[in-house]
Design an enzyme around this catalytic site. Sequence first.
Site, PDB file in Angstrom:
ATOM      1  NE  ARG A   1      -3.965 -40.192 -19.888  1.00  0.00           N
ATOM      2  CZ  ARG A   1      -4.093 -39.111 -20.613  1.00  0.00           C
ATOM      3  NH1 ARG A   1      -5.135 -38.354 -20.453  1.00  0.00           N
ATOM      4  NH2 ARG A   1      -3.192 -38.801 -21.500  1.00  0.00           N
TER       5      ARG A   1
ATOM      6  NE  ARG B   1      -1.004 -26.912 -24.646  1.00  0.00           N
ATOM      7  CZ  ARG B   1      -0.983 -28.207 -24.335  1.00  0.00           C
ATOM      8  NH1 ARG B   1       0.103 -28.762 -23.856  1.00  0.00           N
ATOM      9  NH2 ARG B   1      -2.064 -28.923 -24.469  1.00  0.00           N
TER      10      ARG B   1
ATOM     11  NE  ARG C   1      -4.814 -29.147 -27.934  1.00  0.00           N
ATOM     12  CZ  ARG C   1      -4.115 -30.098 -27.319  1.00  0.00           C
ATOM     13  NH1 ARG C   1      -2.860 -30.317 -27.643  1.00  0.00           N
ATOM     14  NH2 ARG C   1      -4.663 -30.824 -26.383  1.00  0.00           N
TER      15      ARG C   1
END
Length: 216
Positions: free
Chosen positions: A84, A118, A151
């Site tokens: 990353r 989501r 989440r």
Amino acid sequence: MLGPPGAGKGTQASKMAVALGVPHVSTGDMVREEIKAQTDLGEAIKKFSDKGVLVPNDIIIRLLAKRLRKPDCRKGFILDGFPRTIQQAESLDGISKIDLAVNLKVPDEIIIQRLSNRLTCRKCGSIYNRLTLKPRRANICDKCNGELYQREDDKPEVIQERLNVYRKNTEPLIECYKRRSFLKDVQCDDLMTPPEVTFKKIKSITDSARKDKARA
Ligand SMILES: [Zn+2]
């Protein structure tokens, strides 16, 4: 496989793994498994993630080096969630050689729309989406009848922050990989584009990369 959170890296990486017959190596999954197995390394990792700080680079690299030495990686592997940062890319160069980076390019507004819709199953961890991948019954998992929830890090204000962190860290890495000319962009501008369409684009990129390699 590079791309912002919510770009579909995991989905695409597992499809590619099946298509190419090589393992899908997800550093996120590796970290979760290590914590679950309660190894010394797992305990160390848990301390960082409990505090909400990033797991240090050298721990991830140790885990990854161990994973890439397993026999199933001999023919190759698909990396998802790593590197990353430029620093991580340099560490990766020290343990393995990467042939190709596929960069999923998705605008922020699409990511926010996708992630904020989501839903995750509390019991089995399956992922759904209120817009693109609805469960058969509202808020109930198709696979295990578990409860679906949002989440904490899929809430819009948190998503924007995750995207800012991603852009700040990973844009320099993408520029660096571009200069080394093994980075290929795959544009995904539409929320409703099915994963299969994106997959076809990636597959054609890896197919031609393999042909080039065979010729070289
Ligand atoms: Zn479930």
